[in-house]
Write a protein that holds these residues in place. Structure first.
Motif, short mmCIF file in Angstrom:
data_model
loop_
_atom_site.label_atom_id
_atom_site.label_comp_id
_atom_site.label_asym_id
_atom_site.label_seq_id
_atom_site.Cartn_x
_atom_site.Cartn_y
_atom_site.Cartn_z
N PHE A 9 0.62 -1.22 0.01
CA PHE A 9 0.11 0.02 -0.05
C PHE A 9 0.70 1.38 -0.03
O PHE A 9 0.15 2.31 -0.04
CB PHE A 9 -0.86 0.07 1.33
N VAL A 10 2.25 1.22 0.09
CA VAL A 10 2.84 2.37 -0.01
C VAL A 10 3.95 2.26 -0.98
O VAL A 10 4.87 1.66 -1.07
CB VAL A 10 3.82 2.62 1.13
N PRO A 11 3.45 2.95 -2.28
CA PRO A 11 4.37 2.77 -3.50
C PRO A 11 5.56 3.70 -3.33
O PRO A 11 5.67 4.45 -2.67
CB PRO A 11 3.26 3.42 -4.50
N PRO A 12 6.77 3.47 -4.05
CA PRO A 12 7.58 4.51 -4.27
C PRO A 12 7.19 5.58 -4.75
O PRO A 12 6.23 5.85 -5.49
CB PRO A 12 8.57 3.49 -5.33
N VAL A 13 8.00 6.89 -4.39
CA VAL A 13 7.32 8.03 -4.61
C VAL A 13 7.79 8.33 -6.14
O VAL A 13 8.88 7.94 -6.51
CB VAL A 13 8.15 9.13 -3.76
N THR A 14 6.77 8.81 -6.85
CA THR A 14 7.16 9.24 -8.25
C THR A 14 8.16 10.22 -8.39
O THR A 14 8.20 11.09 -7.81
CB THR A 14 5.60 9.85 -8.91
N THR A 15 9.04 10.06 -9.40
CA THR A 15 10.03 10.74 -9.80
C THR A 15 9.59 12.40 -9.95
O THR A 15 8.60 12.39 -10.74
CB THR A 15 10.97 10.29 -10.66
N THR A 16 10.58 13.26 -9.72
CA THR A 16 10.17 14.67 -10.25
C THR A 16 10.07 14.76 -11.68
O THR A 16 9.16 15.31 -12.23
CB THR A 16 11.00 15.64 -9.71
N LYS A 17 10.85 14.03 -12.55
CA LYS A 17 10.97 14.06 -13.81
C LYS A 17 9.49 13.46 -14.22
O LYS A 17 8.73 13.97 -15.28
CB LYS A 17 11.94 13.33 -14.55
N CYS A 18 9.05 12.38 -13.95
CA CYS A 18 7.96 11.65 -14.45
C CYS A 18 6.56 12.58 -13.92
O CYS A 18 5.80 12.72 -14.60
CB CYS A 18 7.70 10.41 -13.72
N THR A 19 6.64 13.13 -12.67
CA THR A 19 5.50 13.96 -12.48
C THR A 19 5.26 15.29 -13.19
O THR A 19 4.28 15.72 -13.69
CB THR A 19 5.60 14.64 -10.98
N GLU A 20 6.41 15.85 -13.50
CA GLU A 20 6.39 17.17 -14.29
C GLU A 20 5.93 16.57 -15.75
O GLU A 20 5.25 17.46 -16.57
CB GLU A 20 7.88 17.65 -14.44
N SER A 21 6.58 15.47 -16.50
CA SER A 21 6.00 14.75 -17.50
C SER A 21 4.42 14.64 -17.69
O SER A 21 3.81 15.02 -18.71
CB SER A 21 6.75 13.79 -17.81
N MET A 22 3.89 14.22 -16.74
CA MET A 22 2.47 13.69 -16.62
C MET A 22 1.86 15.13 -16.59
O MET A 22 0.66 15.21 -17.23
CB MET A 22 2.21 12.89 -15.48
N ASN A 23 2.02 15.93 -15.78
CA ASN A 23 1.35 17.32 -15.79
C ASN A 23 1.72 18.12 -16.91
O ASN A 23 0.63 18.62 -17.48
CB ASN A 23 2.12 18.15 -14.50
N ARG A 24 2.73 17.95 -17.68
CA ARG A 24 2.79 18.70 -19.10
C ARG A 24 1.95 18.03 -20.07
O ARG A 24 1.29 18.68 -20.97
CB ARG A 24 4.24 18.62 -19.34
N THR A 25 1.96 16.66 -20.07
CA THR A 25 1.26 16.16 -21.00
C THR A 25 -0.24 15.80 -20.74
O THR A 25 -1.08 16.00 -21.98
CB THR A 25 1.91 14.54 -21.43
N CYS A 26 -0.70 15.54 -19.70
CA CYS A 26 -2.02 15.16 -19.33
C CYS A 26 -2.88 15.87 -18.31
O CYS A 26 -3.88 15.81 -17.90
CB CYS A 26 -2.28 13.73 -19.04
N GLY A 27 -2.19 17.05 -17.72
CA GLY A 27 -2.64 17.73 -16.48
C GLY A 27 -3.83 18.40 -16.87
O GLY A 27 -4.63 18.68 -15.86
N SER A 28 -4.19 18.93 -18.14
CA SER A 28 -5.62 19.71 -18.27
C SER A 28 -6.48 18.70 -18.32
O SER A 28 -7.67 19.00 -17.99
CB SER A 28 -5.38 20.38 -19.74
N ALA A 29 -6.22 17.39 -18.48
CA ALA A 29 -7.48 16.50 -18.50
C ALA A 29 -7.43 15.51 -17.29
O ALA A 29 -8.29 14.53 -17.03
CB ALA A 29 -7.04 15.33 -19.58
N ARG A 30 -6.49 15.75 -16.04
CA ARG A 30 -6.37 14.86 -15.19
C ARG A 30 -7.88 14.98 -14.36
O ARG A 30 -8.05 13.55 -13.73
CB ARG A 30 -5.62 15.61 -14.00
N ARG A 31 -8.89 15.78 -14.05
CA ARG A 31 -9.87 15.63 -13.52
C ARG A 31 -11.10 14.92 -14.33
O ARG A 31 -12.56 14.77 -13.91
CB ARG A 31 -10.46 16.98 -12.93
N THR A 32 -10.75 14.56 -15.31
CA THR A 32 -11.73 13.95 -16.30
C THR A 32 -11.28 12.48 -16.42
O THR A 32 -10.33 12.43 -17.18
CB THR A 32 -12.09 14.79 -17.57
N ILE A 33 -12.23 11.68 -16.02
CA ILE A 33 -11.37 10.21 -15.94
C ILE A 33 -11.23 9.64 -17.16
O ILE A 33 -10.22 9.22 -17.43
CB ILE A 33 -12.40 9.49 -15.06
N GLY A 34 -12.44 9.76 -18.04
CA GLY A 34 -11.99 9.22 -19.46
C GLY A 34 -11.16 9.80 -20.18
O GLY A 34 -10.25 8.95 -20.74
#
Length: 377
Positions: A164-189
């Motif tokens: 239940f305690v996953p490794p912390v997401t790297t800063t590089k990965c977090t920034e990349s996911m925010n950049r690519t999909c951040g605007s759609a994050r709250r729409t599940i589909g």
């Protein structure tokens, strides 16, 4: 008056018969041996409806830290269930092991074969298996093992931190996911579709893991465990994410097939009971709440009289247990885990030492007595 005297004598005789039957059974079970090369004693705990009895046949238990992980989640239910709809939140809010009006907490001393197997998730059936969605007999326990090494004759073991305690997401990965999909994050589909389109790039170029991507979309199924707490998560979801970070511990599953019976031969069974002790959940819960309230009287004082369903009280509780930063990050502080463990285990001490009243486990005694009907006691 005569009928009352007769009832008293009859009750006394029945109780004595039950205890004699228990003594005979325990004596017989002494010959039902676990392979001595792998035998070990352990203490586990579990929260359950009183009517199911303390013997954990087809049930899950935990060491004290592991059971605290399950137990502390109970304090989130007023917030979680206020907006529960479906999925695991719906299950949590209707789980009889959380909401039954007659819950008890049992301490169980076991002897086990230490050659563990894959853990089985055991739940009290309400008509449908919560995992397989297949029908099950209401009021009985149903166990699901997720893995290829499921030996139902051995004790299953689950490491809470690893699960239940996953490794912390790297800063590089977090920034990349925010950049690519951040605007759609709250729409599940939309978010899931975005993750799928960019999966190759995120996995192989930006050091992301599949778990990072599964948990990124707010409201996705993997958010039940709150593994991906962030600044924009609801407080209760971050608290739930951080409870296992606080407690650690282990869960165990003890299935009927592995239970040592009176006629079990050495090496043929995986676990047996040495003793059980049960207390009312209301008493243990009060002991735990009093400990936490005593460590943050100023905060709780702003909430008025104790109301463990109010957002104010719940907020103070988890700020004290996990630290205030645990509302919107994975940074956990708060009370030492040993303080929580002590409050939990002290409930099983004698009443003279501040423990809770012990509940006789008559449900299991009746089962034992009925299985020994041929014995004159």
């Amino acid at each position: 008056h005569s009928s009352g005297s007769s009832f008293s004598i009859g009750t006394h005789r029945r109780v004595m018969k039950l205890f004699r039957a228990l003594a005979l059974l325990l004596a017989a079970l002494a010959g039902a041996q676990i392979d001595p090369r792998y035998a070990m004693n352990m203490t586990v705990y579990h929260l359950h409806p009183e009517i199911t009895g303390a013997m954990p046949i087809d049930m899950d238990t935990g060491d004290v830290e592991g059971d605290l992980f399950f137990y502390l989640d109970e304090f989130l239910l007023p917030l979680e269930c206020a907006n529960a709809s479906k999925g695991m939140s719906g299950f949590d809010c209707n789980n009889p092991e959380r909401v039954d009006p007659n819950l008890v907490v049992s301490k169980v001393e076991l002897e086990v074969d230490s050659r563990w197997t894959t853990y089985s998730a055991c739940n009290l059936c309400n008509g449908t298996d919560p995992f397989s969605r297949k029908p099950c007999e209401k009021g009985t326990y149903i166990c699901d093992c997720f893995g290829i090494w499921c030996n139902r004759g051995r004790v299953g073991k689950e490491n809470i931190t690893q699960k239940f305690v996953p490794p912390v997401t790297t800063t590089k990965c977090t920034e990349s996911m925010n950049r690519t999909c951040g605007s759609a994050r709250r729409t599940i589909g939309g978010c899931s579709a975005c993750m799928a389109r960019h999966s190759i790039e995120l996995l192989f170029k930006d050091t992301c893991k599949a778990r990072d991507m599964l948990g990124y979309c707010v409201g996705g199924s993997h958010h039940h465990f709150g593994d991906f707490c962030s600044a924009d998560s609801e407080d209760w979801k971050c608290w739930r994410s951080n409870i296992p970070r606080k407690t650690g511990g282990f869960w165990y599953s003890t299935l009927k097939e592995g239970h040592c019976e009176a006629n079990s031969v050495t090496g043929s069974c995986g676990w047996k009971i040495r003793s059980t002790t049960s207390v009312r959940n209301t008493c243990l819960r009060d002991r735990l709440m009093t400990t936490v309230e005593g460590a943050a009287q100023d905060c709780f004082g702003t909430c008025g009289p104790r109301n463990s369903t109010s957002p104010c009280w719940i907020g103070c509780f988890f700020d004290t247990v996990l630290g205030p930063k645990a509302r919107n990050s994975t940074e956990v502080a708060g009370l030492p885990t040993d303080t929580l463990v002590s409050a939990f285990t002290r409930s099983f001490a004698s009443q003279a030492q501040g423990g809770c009243p012990i509940i006789p486990d008559t449900h299991n005694l009746i089962d034992i007595a009925s299985s020994w009907d041929g014995i004159v006691v």
